[in-house]
Design a protein around this motif. Structure first.
Motif, short mmCIF file in Angstrom:
data_model
loop_
_atom_site.label_atom_id
_atom_site.label_comp_id
_atom_site.label_asym_id
_atom_site.label_seq_id
_atom_site.Cartn_x
_atom_site.Cartn_y
_atom_site.Cartn_z
N VAL A 116 0.84 -1.20 0.00
CA VAL A 116 0.00 0.00 0.00
C VAL A 116 0.87 1.25 0.00
CG1 VAL A 116 -1.69 1.32 1.32
CG2 VAL A 116 -1.95 -1.14 1.09
N TYR A 117 1.90 1.28 0.84
CA TYR A 117 2.76 2.46 0.92
C TYR A 117 3.52 2.68 -0.39
CZ TYR A 117 5.86 5.93 3.06
OH TYR A 117 6.54 7.08 3.35
N LEU A 118 3.98 1.60 -1.00
CA LEU A 118 4.64 1.71 -2.30
C LEU A 118 3.68 2.29 -3.33
CD1 LEU A 118 6.94 1.23 -4.30
CD2 LEU A 118 6.10 -1.13 -4.56
N GLY A 119 2.43 1.85 -3.30
CA GLY A 119 1.43 2.40 -4.22
C GLY A 119 1.24 3.90 -4.03
N PHE A 120 1.15 4.34 -2.77
CA PHE A 120 1.01 5.77 -2.49
C PHE A 120 2.23 6.55 -2.97
CE2 PHE A 120 -2.21 4.73 0.88
CZ PHE A 120 -3.22 5.52 0.37
N ALA A 121 3.42 6.04 -2.64
CA ALA A 121 4.64 6.75 -3.02
C ALA A 121 4.82 6.79 -4.54
CB ALA A 121 5.85 6.09 -2.35
N ALA A 122 4.57 5.67 -5.19
CA ALA A 122 4.71 5.63 -6.65
C ALA A 122 3.69 6.55 -7.33
CB ALA A 122 4.55 4.19 -7.15
N GLN A 123 2.49 6.61 -6.79
CA GLN A 123 1.47 7.51 -7.34
C GLN A 123 1.90 8.96 -7.19
OE1 GLN A 123 -0.75 9.57 -5.32
NE2 GLN A 123 -1.86 10.35 -7.08
#
Length: 139
Positions: A116-123
């Protein structure tokens, strides 16, 4: 450079910095500790909190050093923001789907939270890059 574009640069630098530090902390533990035993919650929450606070403080400092006559967003700024958010949303969706799959597979919470955190950061990174590109190359 417009007010909104400078804010986007600040946001990009902050996200890359805080997520990079978080990864450094967590990945160094992952080399010697099983994923289930890693204390990732504290660094994750600190990373998010520091990211929010430093983005605000740095944006204020940038505006104090190089003030602009207008801080209001115009139609172009809104169109760029809307387009970047639409095009840059897929990493967040991918992170949510990955977390869902990991939860279905009953994988350790460490991996779910980090997906989830990777998704937020990548977005955040992709959206910022798209916004800067639209400002630089025209919309």
């Amino acid at each position: 450079m417009t007010y909104e574009e400078r804010g986007t640069w600040v946001y990009l630098v902050v996200v890359l910095g805080t997520y990079g530090v978080y990864l450094g902390i967590v990945l160094s533990q992952l080399a010697t500790t099983p994923a289930g035993d890693i204390d990732y919650v504290g660094p994750l929450l600190w990373s998010i909190g520091i990211s929010i606070a430093s983005a605000i403080v740095l944006r204020i400092l940038v505006e104090m050093v190089t003030p602009r006559a207008s801080q209001r967003a115009d139609d172009r700024d809104r169109d760029i923001a809307r387009t970047a958010e639409r095009l840059g949303a897929w990493p967040l969706v991918a992170g949510a789907v990955a977390a869902l799959v990991l939860a279905i597979l009953r994988v350790d919470y460490f991996w779910i939270a980090n997906a989830v955190y990777l998704g937020f950061a990548a977005q955040a990174v992709l959206t910022s890059i798209i916004r800067i590109g639209l400002y630089r190359r025209g919309f």
